[in-house]
Design an enzyme around this catalytic site. Structure first.
Site, PDB file in Angstrom:
ATOM      1  N   LYS A 120      21.674  52.623  22.881  1.00 51.42           N
ATOM      2  CA  LYS A 120      21.519  51.716  24.027  1.00 51.42           C
ATOM      3  C   LYS A 120      22.881  51.245  24.503  1.00 51.42           C
ATOM      4  CE  LYS A 120      21.073  47.408  24.969  1.00 51.42           C
ATOM      5  NZ  LYS A 120      21.590  47.349  26.359  1.00 51.42           N
ATOM      6  N   GLU A 160      29.756  44.585  13.992  1.00 55.34           N
ATOM      7  CA  GLU A 160      31.140  44.192  14.310  1.00 55.34           C
ATOM      8  C   GLU A 160      31.032  43.127  15.380  1.00 55.34           C
ATOM      9  OE1 GLU A 160      34.084  43.182  15.897  1.00 55.34           O
ATOM     10  OE2 GLU A 160      34.238  45.093  16.964  1.00 55.34           O
ATOM     11  N   CYS A 170      37.845  42.991  20.939  1.00 47.04           N
ATOM     12  CA  CYS A 170      37.659  42.252  19.690  1.00 47.04           C
ATOM     13  C   CYS A 170      38.961  42.105  18.916  1.00 47.04           C
ATOM     14  CB  CYS A 170      36.605  42.931  18.832  1.00 47.04           C
ATOM     15  SG  CYS A 170      36.978  44.652  18.434  1.00 47.04           S
ATOM     16  N   GLU A 214      36.112  32.725  20.176  1.00 50.03           N
ATOM     17  CA  GLU A 214      36.545  33.954  20.841  1.00 50.03           C
ATOM     18  C   GLU A 214      36.284  33.819  22.341  1.00 50.03           C
ATOM     19  OE1 GLU A 214      36.271  38.693  19.990  1.00 50.03           O
ATOM     20  OE2 GLU A 214      34.374  37.613  20.026  1.00 50.03           O
TER      21      GLU A 214
END
Length: 502
Positions: A192, A267, A302, A402
């Site tokens: 996906k 992750e 990331c 983040e």
């Protein structure tokens, strides 16, 4: 002059994106589609199918049949190696096409795609790397511990049907890091893509199909996470979920995995420190660190080193260089060789990033530069001028969460002990960089910092080594032997070698 990507879109001639279920590409059963708007201009790029629960169910059942009854899980090592190498060859021969589609997906400049870690060459290398593991994926033969004469051995077998959920920032690379080891191990997959970066992965999927993969081994469902994604991760016939994305969605993935006792790899991002000591090459440290949050994806990665921990002796020097670096960023048409950085992926994320910049100022950090939106021909895009914050407390929101945008928080420290404390005072642990001219200090810091990858005087991604994080940055690793082993189950075999009972 108004910025536009229409000519490039029309040049590609995109057709409506369809779902791959079994051996057929098809529209969604209910006919629903999603229209993708380009993040740099707001213009419509194209439409693709939105897979409803029924479409997802069909895709998963196709993958289930291909695993339970098809040839791929039982294929010889030679055949899997051949197909994986063929995928790599096709990626290299269609590199320009894939780069163009990626620029239409997420606005990543073509110039940044030439950097190895983001390039189609790296994507191809990921498939080649895992092809090399296929014939080395073995078990063990162990001495009997007790009982009669018997052999004790272990086998590694494919885990089964894999749900692979890929984000929008580096879709080709992140898809490769999931698909290559899963296929190498003999699994079947339902992929996906993100609804904000779909077209490049649809083309990659057709290339994989062309490489000779049997029908049903790879299935593709497109659409938003709230509908298509949830139906996929909660499907009872999925054996393993591999996901890269936000921590919020990661928690939903873990809940779905727990409910079905599914295997899971995650992750979930980072708040990675760049630690700069006074004996470092400060210019290199500042330009590389600032580059990770400004160039290319504009901090939407990331591994961005978005938290700079800088020794007080070189603090002002570092800030001045970082500010100068921010001023060199060029936004615009992703197909223009002069464009160096991308917009925020959508308007919602744009306002999220602007909200963090406002909060940083409210909490007392000093905004050195940027943090506003460019005007003129860029006004219609989701652009944010790179922001550098000084005098940031490590407890500040912009130092802890983040942001996923072009924002650098610069935190001062006095000595090595304080640097270690600040570096580890985070819930994340994905990566870090240590800048120093002292090799002994570099080694001490490498051992002390809690992060999955530590760079010394620089940082880069490699396709053949383990990548992943400590703490809330996720579970498991991608790359290397551990990556392919994560798509296997270990089976213990007890084999009598005489007529005596064990």
């Amino acid at each position: 002059m108004v910025l536009s990507i229409k000519s490039r879109r029309d040049e590609v001639g995109l057709t409506a994106g369809e779902l791959l279920i079994g051996d057929a590409w098809r529209p969604a059963a209910d006919g629903r589609t999603w229209t993708h708007a380009h993040p740099a201009t707001g213009e419509q790029v194209g439409e693709f199918a939105v897979a409803a629960a029924a479409d997802v169910d069909a895709a998963v059942r196709s993958a289930r049949r291909a695993f339970d009854e098809g040839p791929w899980p039982r294929s010889r090592a030679k055949e899997r190696i051949r197909v994986l190498h063929r995928i790599a060859e096709l990626i290299r021969s269609h590199a320009g096409e894939l780069d163009t589609l990626l620029a239409l997906d997420n606005g990543m400049p073509l110039t940044f795609g030439q950097a190895y870690a983001m390039s189609t060459e790296c994507v191809a290398d990921v498939f080649d790397h895992h092809a090399g593991w296929v014939d080395k994926l073995g078990g063990e033969t162990l001495p009997a511990y007790q009982g009669g004469e018997h052999a004790v051995l272990t086998l590694r077998e494919p885990v089964g049907v894999v749900a692979a959920v890929v984000p929008w920032n580096a879709p080709l690379l992140l898809a490769a890091q999931k698909l290559a080891p899963a296929l190498a191990a003999g699994c079947t997959v339902v992929l996906k893509p993100s609804e904000f970066a779909t077209f490049a992965l649809l083309r990659l999927s057709r290339l994989i199909e062309e490489a000779g993969l049997p029908p049903g081994v790879l299935n593709v469902v497109t659409g938003p996470g709230e509908t298509t994604g949830d139906a996929l991760i909660n499907h009872p016939l999925i054996d393993k979920i591999t996901f890269t994305g936000s921590r919020t969605v990661g928690r939903r993935v873990m809940a779905a995995a727990a409910e079905g006792t599914k295997r899971v790899s995650l992750e979930l991002g980072g708040k990675s420190p760049s630690i700069v000591f006074p004996d470092a090459e400060v210019y290199a440290a500042a330009t590389v660190t600032m580059g990770t949050v400004t160039l290319g994806l504009s901090g939407q990665a990331c591994v961005a080193q978005s938290r700079a921990l800088v020794h007080r002796d070189v603090y002002d020097e570092f800030l001045a260089i970082a500010e100068g670096m921010a001023g060199l960023v060029t936004y615009g048409d992703p197909f223009d060789p002069g464009t160096t950085a991308a917009p925020m992926i959508n308007e919602r994320h744009l306002h999220r990033v602007l909200g963090y910049i406002e909060r940083g100022q409210q909490e007392g950090a000093r905004l050195v530069c940027g943090g506003d939106r460019p005007d003129g021909e860029l006004a219609a895009g989701n652009f944010v001028n790179p922001a550098v914050f000084a005098d940031v407390s490590n407890d500040a929101t912009i130092a802890r969460e983040e942001i996923f945008g072009p924002v650098l928080a610069v935190v001062p420290f006095a000595d090595e002990d304080e640097a270690v404390r600040l570096a580890n005072d985070t819930s994340y642990g994905l990566s870090a960089t240590v800048w120093t001219g002292d090799v002994k200090r570099a080694w001490r810091m490498t051992r002390a910092v809690r992060a999955g990858t530590v760079g010394i005087n620089g940082y880069q991604l490699e396709p053949h080594v383990a990548f992943g994080g400590f703490g809330r940055s996720g579970l498991g690793r991608e790359g290397g032997r551990g990556s392919i082993e994560a798509y296997t189950e270990v089976k213990t075999v007890l084999l009598p070698t005489t007529d005596e009972l064990m």
